[in-house]
Design a protein around this motif. Structure first.
Motif, PDB file in Angstrom:
ATOM      1  N   SER A 172      44.083  37.858  40.242  1.00 21.83           N
ATOM      2  CA  SER A 172      43.126  38.582  41.085  1.00 21.83           C
ATOM      3  C   SER A 172      42.496  39.671  40.228  1.00 21.83           C
ATOM      4  CB  SER A 172      43.817  39.188  42.308  1.00 21.83           C
ATOM      5  OG  SER A 172      42.879  39.824  43.160  1.00 21.83           O
ATOM      6  N   ASP A 173      41.439  39.296  39.518  1.00 25.16           N
ATOM      7  CA  ASP A 173      40.828  40.177  38.534  1.00 25.16           C
ATOM      8  C   ASP A 173      39.486  40.740  38.963  1.00 25.16           C
ATOM      9  OD1 ASP A 173      42.875  39.782  36.508  1.00 25.16           O
ATOM     10  OD2 ASP A 173      42.071  37.753  36.289  1.00 25.16           O
ATOM     11  N   GLY A 174      38.948  40.275  40.081  1.00 18.71           N
ATOM     12  CA  GLY A 174      37.619  40.693  40.486  1.00 18.71           C
ATOM     13  C   GLY A 174      37.529  41.010  41.957  1.00 18.71           C
ATOM     14  N   ARG A 175      36.314  41.243  42.391  1.00 21.35           N
ATOM     15  CA  ARG A 175      36.029  41.664  43.753  1.00 21.35           C
ATOM     16  C   ARG A 175      34.970  40.774  44.379  1.00 21.35           C
ATOM     17  NH1 ARG A 175      37.229  47.271  44.426  1.00 21.35           N
ATOM     18  NH2 ARG A 175      36.584  46.910  46.593  1.00 21.35           N
ATOM     19  N   ALA A 176      34.982  40.716  45.685  1.00 24.19           N
ATOM     20  CA  ALA A 176      33.874  40.147  46.440  1.00 24.19           C
ATOM     21  C   ALA A 176      32.853  41.252  46.693  1.00 24.19           C
ATOM     22  CB  ALA A 176      34.367  39.575  47.758  1.00 24.19           C
ATOM     23  N   GLN A 177      31.579  40.877  46.732  1.00 24.46           N
ATOM     24  CA  GLN A 177      30.520  41.855  46.988  1.00 24.46           C
ATOM     25  C   GLN A 177      30.606  42.375  48.417  1.00 24.46           C
ATOM     26  OE1 GLN A 177      27.793  43.081  44.822  1.00 24.46           O
ATOM     27  NE2 GLN A 177      28.036  44.525  46.507  1.00 24.46           N
ATOM     28  N   LEU A 184      31.836  41.972  54.093  1.00 24.45           N
ATOM     29  CA  LEU A 184      31.543  41.031  53.023  1.00 24.45           C
ATOM     30  C   LEU A 184      30.065  40.679  53.005  1.00 24.45           C
ATOM     31  CD1 LEU A 184      34.610  38.633  53.313  1.00 24.45           C
ATOM     32  CD2 LEU A 184      34.018  40.008  51.312  1.00 24.45           C
ATOM     33  N   ALA A 185      29.437  40.812  51.850  1.00 22.70           N
ATOM     34  CA  ALA A 185      28.034  40.427  51.719  1.00 22.70           C
ATOM     35  C   ALA A 185      27.878  38.921  51.844  1.00 22.70           C
ATOM     36  CB  ALA A 185      27.482  40.918  50.381  1.00 22.70           C
ATOM     37  N   ASP A 186      28.882  38.181  51.392  1.00 24.68           N
ATOM     38  CA  ASP A 186      28.904  36.721  51.506  1.00 24.68           C
ATOM     39  C   ASP A 186      30.140  36.334  52.297  1.00 24.68           C
ATOM     40  OD1 ASP A 186      28.949  33.990  51.312  1.00 24.68           O
ATOM     41  OD2 ASP A 186      29.156  33.922  49.126  1.00 24.68           O
ATOM     42  N   PRO A 187      29.984  35.886  53.536  1.00 23.85           N
ATOM     43  CA  PRO A 187      31.149  35.528  54.351  1.00 23.85           C
ATOM     44  C   PRO A 187      32.016  34.429  53.748  1.00 23.85           C
ATOM     45  CG  PRO A 187      29.173  35.703  55.705  1.00 23.85           C
ATOM     46  CD  PRO A 187      28.715  35.745  54.278  1.00 23.85           C
ATOM     47  N   ALA A 188      31.463  33.655  52.813  1.00 26.74           N
ATOM     48  CA  ALA A 188      32.229  32.579  52.194  1.00 26.74           C
ATOM     49  C   ALA A 188      33.005  33.036  50.971  1.00 26.74           C
ATOM     50  CB  ALA A 188      31.292  31.437  51.801  1.00 26.74           C
ATOM     51  N   ALA A 189      32.949  34.329  50.624  1.00 30.15           N
ATOM     52  CA  ALA A 189      33.644  34.829  49.444  1.00 30.15           C
ATOM     53  C   ALA A 189      35.139  34.586  49.558  1.00 30.15           C
ATOM     54  CB  ALA A 189      33.363  36.315  49.262  1.00 30.15           C
ATOM     55  N   GLY A 306      30.405  52.815  38.265  1.00 32.51           N
ATOM     56  CA  GLY A 306      30.392  51.826  37.209  1.00 32.51           C
ATOM     57  C   GLY A 306      30.421  50.399  37.723  1.00 32.51           C
ATOM     58  N   GLU A 307      30.232  49.455  36.796  1.00 31.42           N
ATOM     59  CA  GLU A 307      30.247  48.039  37.141  1.00 31.42           C
ATOM     60  C   GLU A 307      31.637  47.443  36.982  1.00 31.42           C
ATOM     61  OE1 GLU A 307      25.770  46.367  36.399  1.00 31.42           O
ATOM     62  OE2 GLU A 307      27.186  46.166  34.718  1.00 31.42           O
ATOM     63  N   LEU A 308      31.894  46.371  37.700  1.00 34.38           N
ATOM     64  CA  LEU A 308      33.161  45.666  37.658  1.00 34.38           C
ATOM     65  C   LEU A 308      32.906  44.177  37.897  1.00 34.38           C
ATOM     66  CD1 LEU A 308      34.991  46.415  41.017  1.00 34.38           C
ATOM     67  CD2 LEU A 308      32.785  47.362  40.485  1.00 34.38           C
ATOM     68  N   ILE A 309      33.946  43.384  37.705  1.00 35.30           N
ATOM     69  CA  ILE A 309      33.828  41.945  37.904  1.00 35.30           C
ATOM     70  C   ILE A 309      33.599  41.661  39.385  1.00 35.30           C
ATOM     71  CG2 ILE A 309      35.048  39.737  37.800  1.00 35.30           C
ATOM     72  CD1 ILE A 309      34.213  40.628  35.085  1.00 35.30           C
ATOM     73  N   LEU A 310      32.491  40.963  39.693  1.00 33.72           N
ATOM     74  CA  LEU A 310      32.170  40.611  41.069  1.00 33.72           C
ATOM     75  C   LEU A 310      32.005  39.096  41.188  1.00 33.72           C
ATOM     76  CD1 LEU A 310      29.505  43.147  42.410  1.00 33.72           C
ATOM     77  CD2 LEU A 310      31.946  43.063  42.904  1.00 33.72           C
ATOM     78  N   GLN A 311      32.442  38.536  42.304  1.00 39.50           N
ATOM     79  CA  GLN A 311      32.202  37.130  42.569  1.00 39.50           C
ATOM     80  C   GLN A 311      30.706  36.921  42.691  1.00 39.50           C
ATOM     81  OE1 GLN A 311      34.435  35.606  45.863  1.00 39.50           O
ATOM     82  NE2 GLN A 311      33.586  33.562  45.721  1.00 39.50           N
ATOM     83  N   ALA A 312      30.173  36.013  41.892  1.00 42.27           N
ATOM     84  CA  ALA A 312      28.718  35.806  41.823  1.00 42.27           C
ATOM     85  C   ALA A 312      28.194  35.341  43.173  1.00 42.27           C
ATOM     86  CB  ALA A 312      28.384  34.795  40.739  1.00 42.27           C
TER      87      ALA A 312
END
Length: 312
Positions: A172-177, A184-189, A306-312
């Motif tokens: 678990s290295d990233g985040r959902a937007q 959640l910006a994307d309900p399918a995240a 700052g920026e971080l890993i986000l699910q595209a």
């Protein structure tokens, strides 16, 4: 039954010594499972003061009372005080977590060094840092780690490749937007694989899908300023509609000053019908599903600098 996967980031020496045992007791009281991800090398928290020059840093510090939650002594490690070696001095506390039945994994070797530098580093530097934590974990627990959760949600493409090289099936290295209101910006995240360095990696990513307490405190959400008196209610509002979530908490926050809030969350999630589980449990549920693949992507989240890993 929907699930809340509890991912506990342990950043500091103090968090390992004090916050972790508190969280173990609280989870046991609620019969909840969780994964503890440890920082295994030196605690150079004081070096993080260099982030004062980043946009949004002072705003976050003023909202979350960094000195109150981390302690002045911790903020001096590596600056005015020598950096304690967490893995060497806290091995007994870490093994006690495993002996209590909780999953243990890697957070990082040196939290500040990783968070501040990994995005721009090459394969050799990345492998060296990750091998240190892998070897220290194996020395402490007598077996290799099964999972990983990046410090500050910071990675690079070489780091994702190294997870496969270690044979880790999930991380678990990233985040959902998220939107400004924390939804959640994307309900399918959710669970996915990553493509990097010209290949699709086998390690399944289980991204954090809820805002953290330090991202919420002091901000206006749902028409009200979030404080310690109402933050649990705000977070529980985000989980009213049942779906699987991953929630990241910190031994330095929910394990200490904010423990009463985490107590409210655990009770509230049970009342909403959620099962609180470890990352390993969530992986078992999704490992055979057809999962989407995304490129490595970066972005910002409300309440975090700052920026971080986000699910595209």
């Amino acid at each position: 039954m929907p699930s809340i996967t509890l991912k506990i980031d342990v950043d500091t020496y103090r968090g390992t010594r004090e916050g972790v045992p508190n969280l173990v007791r609280l989870l046991q009281q609620h019969q909840a499972n969780a994964s503890f991800l440890f920082s295994l090398g030196p605690d150079h928290t004081g070096w993080a003061l260099r982030r004062a020059f980043r946009p949004g840093f002072f705003q976050k510090v003023s909202r979350t009372s960094v000195v109150e939650h981390y302690g002045l002594k911790t903020l001096m490690y590596g600056v005015l005080l020598p950096a304690p070696d967490i893995g060497r001095t806290c091995a007994a506390e870490m093994r006690a977590v495993r002996d209590a039945g909780f999953e243990c994994g890697i957070h990082t070797w040196d939290h500040v060094v990783w968070q501040d530098h990994v995005r721009r580093r090459d394969a050799t530097w990345t492998r060296t840092q990750m091998q240190k934590s892998f070897d220290r974990f194996t020395d402490i627990f007598g077996q290799p780690p099964q999972t990983h959760g990046a410090a500050g949600w910071q990675m690079n493409e070489h780091a994702f490749a190294q997870l496969d090289a270690f044979g880790m099936a999930y991380a678990s290295d990233g985040r959902a937007q998220l939107t400004e209101s924390g939804t959640l910006a994307d309900p399918a995240a959710g669970p996915h694989r990553l493509s990097a360095l010209g290949k699709t990696h086998s390690c399944i990513q289980l991204p954090t899908t809820l805002p953290t307490l330090d991202e919420m405190l002091g901000r206006s959400m749902h028409g009200a300023v979030v404080d310690t008196a109402n933050i649990a209610a705000h977070l529980l509002k985000l989980t009213e509609q049942p779906r699987d979530h991953v929630y990241t908490l910190h031994a330095e926050l929910e394990g200490q000053k904010l423990a009463p809030i985490f107590d409210q969350l655990l009770s509230g999630w049970r009342a909403q019908g959620y099962q609180c589980m470890a990352m390993a449990d969530y992986y078992e549920q999704v490992k055979n599903e057809p999962l989407p693949t995304y490129p490595v992507s970066w972005g910002e989240l409300p309440g975090r600098s700052g920026e971080l890993i986000l699910q595209a």
